[in-house]
Design an enzyme around this catalytic site. Structure first.
Site, PDB file in Angstrom:
ATOM      1  CG  HIS A 133      34.129 -28.757  52.344  1.00 23.98           C
ATOM      2  ND1 HIS A 133      35.178 -29.632  52.210  1.00 23.98           N
ATOM      3  CD2 HIS A 133      32.993 -29.528  52.287  1.00 23.98           C
ATOM      4  CE1 HIS A 133      34.712 -30.868  52.071  1.00 23.98           C
ATOM      5  NE2 HIS A 133      33.400 -30.835  52.115  1.00 23.98           N
ATOM      6  CG  HIS A 205      31.863 -31.554  47.635  1.00 18.71           C
ATOM      7  ND1 HIS A 205      30.947 -32.575  47.720  1.00 18.71           N
ATOM      8  CD2 HIS A 205      32.403 -31.426  48.873  1.00 18.71           C
ATOM      9  CE1 HIS A 205      30.929 -33.027  48.967  1.00 18.71           C
ATOM     10  NE2 HIS A 205      31.805 -32.349  49.683  1.00 18.71           N
ATOM     11  CD  GLU A 337      34.565 -34.626  48.906  1.00 17.05           C
ATOM     12  OE1 GLU A 337      34.868 -33.619  49.566  1.00 17.05           O
ATOM     13  OE2 GLU A 337      33.835 -35.533  49.365  1.00 17.05           O
TER      14      GLU A 337
HETATM   15  C1  BGC Z   1      32.688 -34.327  53.925  1.00 18.38           C
HETATM   16  C2  BGC Z   1      31.394 -34.634  54.633  1.00 18.38           C
HETATM   17  C3  BGC Z   1      30.503 -33.460  54.446  1.00 18.38           C
HETATM   18  C4  BGC Z   1      30.322 -33.186  52.979  1.00 18.38           C
HETATM   19  C5  BGC Z   1      29.592 -31.903  52.767  1.00 18.38           C
HETATM   20  C6  BGC Z   1      32.412 -34.134  52.494  1.00 18.38           C
HETATM   21  O1  BGC Z   1      33.587 -33.815  51.827  1.00 18.38           O
HETATM   22  O2  BGC Z   1      33.644 -35.325  54.140  1.00 18.38           O
HETATM   23  O3  BGC Z   1      31.584 -34.895  55.995  1.00 18.38           O
HETATM   24  O4  BGC Z   1      29.275 -33.637  55.076  1.00 18.38           O
HETATM   25  O5  BGC Z   1      31.533 -33.060  52.345  1.00 18.38           O
HETATM   26  O6  BGC Z   1      28.438 -32.052  52.148  1.00 18.38           O
END
Ligand code: BGC
Length: 372
Positions: A133, A205, A337
């Protein structure tokens, strides 16, 4: 006769205009509320309301959706996203990106590196040996410049991401516009430009729980994902490079299915990218979520080729400053997402995520709410 109805309309418009905003039911509005301070930056919460009373609140920290108020089948309002009551909640270590904008690259890039045009780039490591991310300080942890757009239904957020930020090449100018429509759609339009070739993969998210706090998990949410295939991953959630069929596996959501039905048979829970079955490159409906008890239905439309369905596996009830002190336990919410596939910069067979100077990155996703 024509003239008479014109005069009537004019009189109605004037009387509506003279009323205080709160009595102007049936119109769009954007209100502002102080939401704390981060260093020298004032953090503001903007709330967009549509004529039927749907509301979305967004802060300029991380371009984060803090609230999403929609009606259930009895017409009762409820907040369908996880979050916190205050800025300190969002700033806490381990905040799992609740409601935030994600960039420069959503999801993981293996070993936090990639090569582009013969040069290797090393990225910030923040998830085992990988980058997740956007790195240590992704777009979710920066202050965006917010502007209310004419029409009182859209908020624009702008961020300048510097060359070398978190290891990524190129100065990138990002614009995200959140809009509410009178059809109860939350639309997110993303745009970006760069001055050097760079990977880019923007998403949002939000953690959805359509029960609005009534159910502690999303096991009873019925999910449909229009995808015949998904990208399997290794134990650190990096794609193996293969694309597999969902048919006959717990990954099959082509026909609506309760999330809890096969959840326990998926190692660690759902945290995968689905390869969307698309007919073209436009905005297409690719997922639905339905919570029968409340009657809430959410439809997801996107221009992107993939969707990460994450079933909140790492939530463990320990986050503080949560809304109303709620315990966000494992599987308390789900994320959908919309994005390109994880680790694409290292997987030449995946659709490219490289943005070049002179090009414009665009992505639109719509979350549409209703009841049935
Ligand atoms: C990911 C997870 C991650 C989460 C973060 C998701 O987009 O795929 O693995 O733990 O985001 O909170």
């Amino acid at each position: 006769m024509k003239k008479y109805s014109y005069l009537l309309l004019l009189a109605a418009a004037i009387s509506c205009k003279n009323k205080p905003a709160t009595e102007n039911a049936g119109s769009f509005s954007i209100t502002e509320k102080a939401f704390g301070k981060l260093d020298t930056s004032a953090i503001t919460e903007y709330t967009i309301s549509n004529p039927s009373g749907m509301q979305v609140s967004i802060i300029n920290y991380g371009g984060t959706v803090t609230k999403l108020i929609t009606k259930d089948k009895a017409g009762k309002d409820g907040d369908v996203v996880l979050g916190y009551d205050s800025l300190s909640g969002f700033l806490q270590k381990g905040n799992p990106y609740f409601g935030a904008l994600i960039g420069r690259y959503g999801n993981r890039i293996a070993k936090a590196k990639f090569s582009l045009d013969g040069k290797e780039y090393k990225l910030a490591v923040n998830n085992g040996a990988n980058t997740l991310h956007g790195g240590l300080k992704g777009y979710d942890k920066v202050v965006w410049t917010a502007t209310k757009l004419p029409g009182d239904s859209s908020l624009q957020l702008v961020y300048h991401s510097k060359d070398g930020e978190e290891g990524y090449p190129g100065n990138v100018d990002v614009t995200v516009v959140y809009s509410l429509s009178s059809a109860n759609e939350l639309k997110i339009d993303y745009k970006a430009k760069t001055d050097k070739a760079t990977p880019i993969n923007l998403t949002n998210h939000c953690y959805f729980n359509l029960s609005a706090g009534a159910d502690s998990t999303i096991n009873n949410h019925e999910l449909m994902i229009l995808a015949a295939q998904y990208t399997p991953v290794d134990t650190s959630l990096i794609p193996l490079g293969k694309i597999l069929d969902v048919k006959g596996t717990p990954m099959d959501f082509t026909v609506p299915k309760l999330v809890g039905k096969d959840l326990d048979s998926v190692q660690g829970g759902y945290d995968h990218n689905w390869v969307l079955t698309r007919t073209g490159k436009g905005l297409e409906k690719i997922a639905t979520v339905y919570h029968a008890a409340s009657g809430r239905l959410m439809e997801v439309y996107t221009t992107e080729p993939g969707i990460q369905f994450y079933s909140g596996n790492f939530l463990d009830g320990t986050l503080t400053n949560t809304k109303g002190g709620a315990k966000y336990v494992k599987h308390a919410a789900l994320c959908l997402e919309t994005q390109h596939f994880p680790d694409s910069p290292n997987e030449p067979s995946f659709p490219s995520t490289i943005l070049k100077p002179g090009e414009t990155y665009t992505h639109t996703t719509v979350y549409k709410f209703g009841v049935k």
